[in-house]
Write an enzyme that holds these catalytic residues in place. Structure first.
Site, PDB file in Angstrom:
ATOM      1  N   GLN A  51       3.733   0.231  -9.962  1.00 54.56           N
ATOM      2  CA  GLN A  51       4.684  -0.712  -8.991  1.00 54.56           C
ATOM      3  C   GLN A  51       5.281  -1.785  -9.722  1.00 54.56           C
ATOM      4  O   GLN A  51       6.257  -2.693  -9.254  1.00 54.56           O
ATOM      5  CB  GLN A  51       3.876  -1.226  -7.600  1.00 54.56           C
ATOM      6  N   CYS A  95       4.512  -0.759   2.114  1.00 52.79           N
ATOM      7  CA  CYS A  95       4.284  -0.743   0.652  1.00 52.79           C
ATOM      8  C   CYS A  95       5.290  -1.592  -0.007  1.00 52.79           C
ATOM      9  O   CYS A  95       6.559  -1.990   0.378  1.00 52.79           O
ATOM     10  CB  CYS A  95       4.515   0.667   0.183  1.00 52.79           C
ATOM     11  N   HIS A 137      -3.678   4.920  -0.471  1.00 56.23           N
ATOM     12  CA  HIS A 137      -2.442   4.370  -0.515  1.00 56.23           C
ATOM     13  C   HIS A 137      -1.951   4.026  -2.048  1.00 56.23           C
ATOM     14  O   HIS A 137      -1.015   4.624  -2.825  1.00 56.23           O
ATOM     15  CB  HIS A 137      -1.915   3.362   0.293  1.00 56.23           C
TER      16      HIS A 137
HETATM   17 NI    NI Z   1       2.323   0.981  -1.947  1.00 53.01          NI
END
Ligand code: NI
Length: 176
Positions: A51, A95, A137
């Protein structure tokens, strides 16, 4: 300490399989400090390295991150792996890579996760509740999977369009 940029869906980096970590270097330790700070700065309860564009198998989780009355307790999971799971539960997820979108997803209710700490010592976490959801997740991120992959195709496409627009707007703001 630096706050890292969050990669926003759709982006090829969010779809790659991340590589295992084989050694703890000073560079990695420095990265993990910035990485953890980024999670708090962005008000996340968890963050996975892809991310922030780093394709390595590491996540950080602090399920109390949004609660100012509680002390920070970030846990780093290096090379995390779900070794067993039980039950099913529906949970509304969000998210940082899909900002402002919340969708209900079916997850395993409890999970046992094996991982390594910052000293490469193996540890086992038995999780339920929010921690079990966060672990699933975040580990998904290391395998190129997003929570919106679990919802209907139509909703997925709608969200993806929205995110494309969001990124375009962000770019034009930055270039002004
Ligand atoms: Ni996420």
């Amino acid at each position: 300490m630096a706050i890292l940029d969050i990669v926003i869906h759709p982006d090829a980096r969010l779809r790659k399989i991340s590589a295992p970590i084989t050694a703890i270097t000073e560079e990695l330790k420095k990265f993990l400090e910035d990485f953890t700070e980024t999670m708090y700065e962005r008000d996340g309860v968890g963050l996975a390295a892809p991310q922030v564009g780093v394709l390595k198998r590491v996540v950080v989780i602090d399920i109390n991150a949004g609660d100012d009355s509680k002390e920070r307790n970030p846990v780093i999971y290096i090379n995390p792996e779900i070794v067993s799971a039980d039950g099913y539960v529906e949970f509304e997820e969000g998210c940082l890579s899909v900002p402002k979108i919340y969708e209900k997803v079916i997850r395993r209710e409890t999970v046992v996760v094996k991982a390594y700490d910052i000293n490469m010592r193996e540890f086992i976490t038995e999780a339920d509740g929010m921690l079990a959801i966060a672990l699933q997740h975040e580990i998904d991120h290391l395998n190129g999977k997003l929570f919106i992959d679990y919802i209907s195709k139509l909703k997925y496409q709608r969200i993806t369009k929205k995110m494309e627009k969001y990124k375009k707007d962000l770019d034009s703001t930055e270039n002004q």
